[in-house]
Structure formats: C-alpha cells, structure tokens
Design a protein around this motif. Sequence first.
Motif, PDB file in Angstrom:
ATOM      1  N   PHE A 103      -6.291  -0.903  -0.015  1.00 19.34           N
ATOM      2  CA  PHE A 103      -5.046  -0.398  -0.666  1.00 19.34           C
ATOM      3  C   PHE A 103      -4.041  -1.076   0.075  1.00 19.34           C
ATOM      4  N   TRP A 104      -2.923  -1.368  -0.935  1.00 17.61           N
ATOM      5  CA  TRP A 104      -1.468  -1.794  -0.306  1.00 17.61           C
ATOM      6  C   TRP A 104      -0.497  -1.325  -0.994  1.00 17.61           C
ATOM      7  N   GLY A 105       0.720  -1.230  -0.325  1.00 18.37           N
ATOM      8  CA  GLY A 105       1.756  -0.794  -1.143  1.00 18.37           C
ATOM      9  C   GLY A 105       2.443   0.600  -0.616  1.00 18.37           C
ATOM     10  N   ASN A 106       2.921   0.845   0.437  1.00 20.03           N
ATOM     11  CA  ASN A 106       3.469   1.975   0.887  1.00 20.03           C
ATOM     12  C   ASN A 106       4.682   2.494   0.261  1.00 20.03           C
ATOM     13  N   GLY A 107       4.634   3.358  -0.688  1.00 15.70           N
ATOM     14  CA  GLY A 107       6.214   3.582  -1.190  1.00 15.70           C
ATOM     15  C   GLY A 107       7.119   4.562  -0.576  1.00 15.70           C
ATOM     16  N   LEU A 108       6.520   4.892   0.569  1.00 11.61           N
ATOM     17  CA  LEU A 108       7.518   6.066   1.178  1.00 11.61           C
ATOM     18  C   LEU A 108       8.333   5.481   2.282  1.00 11.61           C
TER      19      LEU A 108
ATOM     20  N   GLY B 155      -2.749   2.319   8.568  1.00  8.36           N
ATOM     21  CA  GLY B 155      -3.734   1.757   7.804  1.00  8.36           C
ATOM     22  C   GLY B 155      -3.256   1.072   6.421  1.00  8.36           C
ATOM     23  N   LEU B 156      -1.886   1.703   6.009  1.00 11.66           N
ATOM     24  CA  LEU B 156      -1.475   1.112   4.740  1.00 11.66           C
ATOM     25  C   LEU B 156      -0.388   0.313   4.821  1.00 11.66           C
ATOM     26  N   PRO B 157      -0.517  -0.827   4.455  1.00 14.22           N
ATOM     27  CA  PRO B 157       0.551  -2.041   4.683  1.00 14.22           C
ATOM     28  C   PRO B 157       1.331  -1.693   3.354  1.00 14.22           C
ATOM     29  N   ARG B 158       2.616  -2.361   3.599  1.00 18.88           N
ATOM     30  CA  ARG B 158       3.646  -1.953   2.603  1.00 18.88           C
ATOM     31  C   ARG B 158       3.710  -3.014   1.606  1.00 18.88           C
ATOM     32  N   THR B 159       3.091  -4.312   2.020  1.00 11.21           N
ATOM     33  CA  THR B 159       3.039  -5.452   0.988  1.00 11.21           C
ATOM     34  C   THR B 159       1.663  -6.180   1.323  1.00 11.21           C
ATOM     35  N   LYS B 160       1.542  -7.225   0.703  1.00  7.58           N
ATOM     36  CA  LYS B 160      -0.074  -7.730   0.802  1.00  7.58           C
ATOM     37  C   LYS B 160       0.066  -8.968   1.827  1.00  7.58           C
ATOM     38  N   ALA B 161       1.261  -8.967   2.657  1.00  8.01           N
ATOM     39  CA  ALA B 161       1.342  -9.719   3.976  1.00  8.01           C
ATOM     40  C   ALA B 161       0.217  -9.499   4.771  1.00  8.01           C
ATOM     41  N   GLY B 162      -0.649 -10.349   5.087  1.00  6.05           N
ATOM     42  CA  GLY B 162      -1.554 -10.189   6.123  1.00  6.05           C
ATOM     43  C   GLY B 162      -2.832  -9.487   5.413  1.00  6.05           C
TER      44      GLY B 162
ATOM     45  N   THR C 198      -3.341  -7.408 -16.546  1.00  5.58           N
ATOM     46  CA  THR C 198      -3.747  -6.423 -15.739  1.00  5.58           C
ATOM     47  C   THR C 198      -3.495  -6.240 -14.255  1.00  5.58           C
ATOM     48  N   PHE C 199      -3.025  -5.302 -13.603  1.00  5.09           N
ATOM     49  CA  PHE C 199      -2.988  -5.170 -12.335  1.00  5.09           C
ATOM     50  C   PHE C 199      -4.083  -4.488 -11.381  1.00  5.09           C
ATOM     51  N   SER C 200      -4.056  -5.134 -10.170  1.00  4.37           N
ATOM     52  CA  SER C 200      -5.162  -4.361  -9.168  1.00  4.37           C
ATOM     53  C   SER C 200      -5.075  -2.797  -9.034  1.00  4.37           C
ATOM     54  N   VAL C 201      -6.165  -2.235  -9.095  1.00  2.81           N
ATOM     55  CA  VAL C 201      -6.305  -1.050  -8.720  1.00  2.81           C
ATOM     56  C   VAL C 201      -5.953  -0.643  -7.361  1.00  2.81           C
ATOM     57  N   TRP C 202      -5.658  -1.442  -6.371  1.00  4.64           N
ATOM     58  CA  TRP C 202      -5.485  -1.305  -5.121  1.00  4.64           C
ATOM     59  C   TRP C 202      -3.844  -1.336  -4.868  1.00  4.64           C
ATOM     60  N   GLN C 203      -3.141  -1.630  -5.861  1.00  7.50           N
ATOM     61  CA  GLN C 203      -1.635  -1.545  -5.718  1.00  7.50           C
ATOM     62  C   GLN C 203      -1.138  -0.113  -6.099  1.00  7.50           C
ATOM     63  N   LEU C 204      -0.490   0.233  -5.015  1.00 10.72           N
ATOM     64  CA  LEU C 204       0.246   1.924  -5.207  1.00 10.72           C
ATOM     65  C   LEU C 204       1.596   1.764  -5.389  1.00 10.72           C
ATOM     66  N   ALA C 205       2.380   0.746  -4.976  1.00 15.62           N
ATOM     67  CA  ALA C 205       3.743   0.798  -5.397  1.00 15.62           C
ATOM     68  C   ALA C 205       4.241  -0.452  -6.206  1.00 15.62           C
ATOM     69  N   GLY C 206       5.545  -0.358  -6.631  1.00 13.97           N
ATOM     70  CA  GLY C 206       6.169  -1.490  -7.289  1.00 13.97           C
ATOM     71  C   GLY C 206       5.648  -1.359  -8.782  1.00 13.97           C
ATOM     72  N   ALA C 207       6.303  -2.507  -9.391  1.00 10.71           N
ATOM     73  CA  ALA C 207       5.936  -2.447 -11.087  1.00 10.71           C
ATOM     74  C   ALA C 207       4.163  -2.907 -10.982  1.00 10.71           C
ATOM     75  N   GLY C 208       3.667  -1.932 -11.951  1.00  5.19           N
ATOM     76  CA  GLY C 208       2.212  -2.371 -12.388  1.00  5.19           C
ATOM     77  C   GLY C 208       1.270  -1.285 -11.263  1.00  5.19           C
ATOM     78  N   SER C 209       1.991  -0.538 -10.464  1.00  4.56           N
ATOM     79  CA  SER C 209       1.120   0.275  -9.637  1.00  4.56           C
ATOM     80  C   SER C 209      -0.052   1.040 -10.268  1.00  4.56           C
ATOM     81  N   VAL C 210      -0.910   0.536 -10.535  1.00  6.40           N
ATOM     82  CA  VAL C 210      -1.861   1.244 -11.553  1.00  6.40           C
ATOM     83  C   VAL C 210      -2.815   2.072 -10.471  1.00  6.40           C
TER      84      VAL C 210
END
Length: 692
Positions: A122-127, A133-140, A158-170
């Motif tokens: 998972f990636w995309g910490n929106g807090l 363990g949860l990176p804010r972006t896909k960097a690294g 389609t968007f990845s099921v691993w994206q948690l924040a931002g546009a397309g956070s499926v």
Amino acid sequence: MGFDRFIMVDWSGGNDRGPRPKRDAIWIGEAGRAPVYCRNRAVAEAHLTARISDALDAGERLMVGFDFPFGYPLGVAQALCDGDTLALWDWLESRIEDSSKANNRFDLAGEINRRFPGQGPFWGNGLKRDIDGLPRTKAGYENPFADKRLSETRTKGTFSVWQLAGAGSVGSQALMGLPVLARLRRQFPVAAWPLEPWDDAAVVFTEIWPGLIEPAVARHAGIRDAVQVRVLAEGLNRLSPARLNAMLSVDAPDAQEEGWILGLGHEKELLAAMSLTPPPLKNDCFALPPGVDWTPVDEALAMLQSRLTCVCATETVALGHAAGRVLADDVTARRSNPPEPNTAVDGYGFAGALVGEGDIVLPLVDGRAAAGVPYAGTVPPGQACRVLTGAALPDGVDTVVLDEDCATSGGEVAFRGPVKTGSNTRRAGEDVQEGQTALSAGRRLTPADLALAAAVGLSDLPVRARLRVGVLSTGDEVVPAGSTAAQGQIYDANRPMLLSIAERLGHVAVDLGHVGDDRDALRARLDVATQQVDVVLTSGGASAGDEDHVSGLLRETGALAEWRIALKPGRPLALGMWQGMPIFGLPGNPVAAFVCTLVFARPAMGLMSGAGWQEPQGFNVPAAFSKRKKPGRREYLRARIRDGHAEVFKSEGSGRISGLSWAEGLVELPDGAQDITPGTVVRYIPFGSFGL
C-alpha cells in the motif's frame, strides 16, 4: 436465470460528505428509480439493507454492483488468509474501524505493509501524521505483489488497488467497502461473483468499473457519480438474460481469487444497451420531390410520416412514474388476471354439474372463502360453501349462486335449479393470461394502463424518454406578454400557446425565449438548443422575406424545405435541420401556427417520441352554417358542437385569436369545392382528438 432488479453503487472511502448531494460521495442507482445520494457509508449500508430486503420479500432476484475491487493481486489472500478471498473480506471487516468522521484505513494499511519486506504494497498516506510502514508517495516504493490484477491490466484507465490517497484512490474504497460487503453477505443469501458459485443465488454482488461505459455517461448532464450508476443499472436491466449470463461466464485464470470486472470484453454489447437512441435524422428528410411546388395536405403528411423516426432513448421507470409516458417495448404479463378462479358475487359455491332442476338443498361446510382469505379445504361433492366477492374458488367449487337467490337455515342452503355450471365465477386468466402481451409498444400510458400493468405483476415499465420540444419566438415586433408594447409591436401570443400544446401532448416543453430579427443571434440560440431539445417549433420568419430569418438561416445551411401547403390557414411551413435537430418553422399568425401545429407538428412529434403516427379521430355531423368553398386547398374552420350541429366562428380571419378560445375543435373541409348549407354533413375534429 435472469435478474429482476439491478442496483449499482458508486462507493467512497472518505468521510461524511454532508446533507447536500455532491460529487465524490456514495451514489446508489437502481433501474427505474432516481439515483440516491448517501452522505456516508452507514447511510449507504442501511439503504442497501432495505433494498435487498425488499427484493427478497418480493421474490425478486437482485444484482448489486460496486465500483471497487473484490480481490487483490495473486498471493495477497494466501499471505493474509490462506488463499481465501472471501475470508479476507471477513478479516478486513474484523479490523476496520469506521465512523462518519474518521476511520483507521491508513493505519490498517501500514500494519499490512509491515508484514512484508520493503516499502509496500500500500502507498498514499492521506493523514497529516506519519504512519509506520505506509509511504506517502510511490518514491522508493517496493511492492512484493503485482501492481494490478489481471482484469485491470486489460482495462484502460483503472487505478491500482494499492493506492490509498489522491485521485483514483480505489485502494481506500476497497478497504472501506469490503467490510460492508462481508456484513451484507452474512445477513443475506449473497453470492460474490465470480469468487463463488452464483447461478442460483438470490442476490449476486458484482464488481463494476464505470470507465467501461464512459461514452454512454458522457452524453448525460448532472453529477457524474449519479449518472453512471443510473445509466449502468438501466443498461444492465435492458440486456437479455442470455447476454448478461455471457458477461458473467468468466473463464479468466485466477478470477476466483482476484475478482473480475463485469462487462469486461463485452463493452460493445454493454454500451449498445445503454445507448438505445435511434440514429439521427438525415439532413434531407424534409426535401420535396423534384418539381413539386404546392403540396396537398395528405401528401405533406405522408412525407412526414415516411421520413421521420423515433429519436427518444429507452429507459425503465417505476410503475407509479409511468403515466403519460410512451411504452418502448411490448410488456408481457408476469401473472394472470385474475390469477386464479374466483367468485364474482357474494353467495354460495358448489360443483355445478351435480345440481339438477327444482328446489335444491345442500349442506354447508364449516368456514367460508373471502377475498385474500381462501377456504382451506376441499368442498365435497353435493355440499356448498359460503363465498364472498373476489374470493378464490375453493377446490370442488365451480359454480356460485347469488345471495339473493338463496335461503339458509340449520347449516343448509336452498335455491332453485337449474343453475348453469360456471355461473357467477371468473376464470383464471380470463382477462389476461401469464405470458400474454399486456400492453403494446407505442402506447401513451393511461391510468387504466397502469392498473392493468399492476394487476399482471409488473412493477416497472420500459418507456421512451420524453421528447424535448423547444419553442422559440422571432421578430422585432414581438414583445413579452405583460411588458410595454410600443407602436407597431405585438404581444407574444404564440410562445405560451405552443409551450402549452407541447406539454398537453405529453412532451417536455422547453422555453427557448425570443430572438429579434438578428440572424447571428438566431444562429447562436439554435446552437444552444441542440444541447437542450430534440425538436424546435419556431413562429414567425418562416416565409421568404428580407426579415424572415428562420427560413433564411436554414437556407444558408443547405437544410431547408419551404413547404407551401395547400392549406388555409397557414400555407408557409419551413421545415429544416440544424445540426441534426428538426425545426418546424411555423407561421407567425397565431391561428395559422395553432392549426399547423395540430395538423403537422403534432403527429410528427408523436412519431419522434415513439408513440407512432396518430391520425385524429373525426366525426361526421350536420353543419349549422353555410359556406361556398373553392377547390385547391384544404380548410380548417374553428368550430364547436351545439345541439348536435357544428357551428363555426363568425369570422375566418386568421388574426382573430379569440376564435381559438371560442372553439372546441375544427371543421375540416376537403381539398375540392364544396357548397355547404345547414344540415350538410361535415367532418368535425374535437380538440380532444388532437390530444388537447
């Protein structure tokens, strides 16, 4: 086995969106119903619970689609739940904490990530706070699993099921949606397609992706989330069971672990079901044959009938909202009416073949049959049962004697024979039988039609979208009613009249306002109208003068046919196309505009709306007037019936608007010469026959 009801859900992983409907919230669309806005997941879950319960109580089979992944890429379910995707639903449900204002999805994603080496999946910490363990972006970013499932690699956008924040956070949608599905699945007999056998399930959950139907969604205005669930639900409802089952028959590898997107690989069939709009009319559909100048009324009507087609799409609406709509397809009875043999009167029932002549005395069985409360047993031969009107005939009963023809005493009933077998009863299906066509396509639905549809078990009906009729007034001399009219100006009488006619005919009347004698302004107004309406009625500017800008502008586009109709009143009729939209250029004179609308535009718009070409019903009646008519054109006189005779307005002047208010119909005089005296039979068409 097909489905009776379709519900589609646009989900959200965010917090409460407030009381007012808005985008990026939860929207629930159901075929035949307006989309429902849900401000948060608790409201949505309660709504779904109620709708599923309603369907099951009604004995209906239900499909519910959700726009988030049902599974994760291969290996995730094995790593977390021994390979069982549905067990992973329950696993998530036991760990997700959710309220209208906050949830723990980011913390749970971090906990899952810490189970695996690297930075992921998972990636995309929106807090605002960091989560271990949860990176804010896909960097690294390092993902031990595939970035997308097989179905997503075969679908654009389609968007990845691993994206948690931002546009397309499926990914957030799935984490917050799968727990809800797990609870609903425990509460109801649900099968999750294609993760488990679904063929015989009363409720089937499917995964949807709105991107598959983008061309259909783009044609509609409104909040996008609401549009896509409504369009998809209605499109699936239109699919034949065979086509839908073909979409559900997935043989893709690993679909039972990863899930699959409904309709993937069947996009053309899916879009075809959502786009049941007939092709646009040709730009030359109004063109007259070479050499034709003056056109008789019957020839003009025949040309309109042969060249115009329905332009309205099909949609499904609930029975209670179908009045006045045009039925798009034949509908068949789901249940016979009456559904079973019943009694037509209060009385006593028995086996008629065993009753002879003379005074008859039969013992009465205990109990009775009433409407909705049938007799529980069988009435033995030679005995009778008390029956009330509308009651199902008990076994052993095929004949009923009216209360008033009977005498009862001491558990017996007496009457006088002979009695015809079957008397005072109704046969099952004697009105309409199950499977029989109950209502035919093209019918404008009346209150009686809705009663019949309800009686034969129908809860929704396929109808045409209402024809959108734009009304536009033209001319510098025309000013709005109630304003100050200068010398040489007149009040706009045509626009309120034509708008009212359109509404009375069952169409959507759209007021396009007024345009002066300005060709550029008229062009701009017609450009806008192509996005608002299906057909335009203009008044004024339809002839060939310097300031007749309707006909002049249409002539510039190469899509004008100036029909000089052999008709009084109302000879000039400009018919044209503007970017595929038909335009009826009516005369500016209100009486002529009124007559041309009823005679020409009314049946044409009926054809375009899906109701078919409808001739008005006329009646032959004796005249109460005298008139010598010359040959060469058809005439319509403002008329009404008094004492069984047709009387006409005192003046035939087409400027006498008061004659329209005075009249209750039209007297139609044929094309040839006619000498009419009181008592001569003439054809009278009441305004009601035109639909007014």
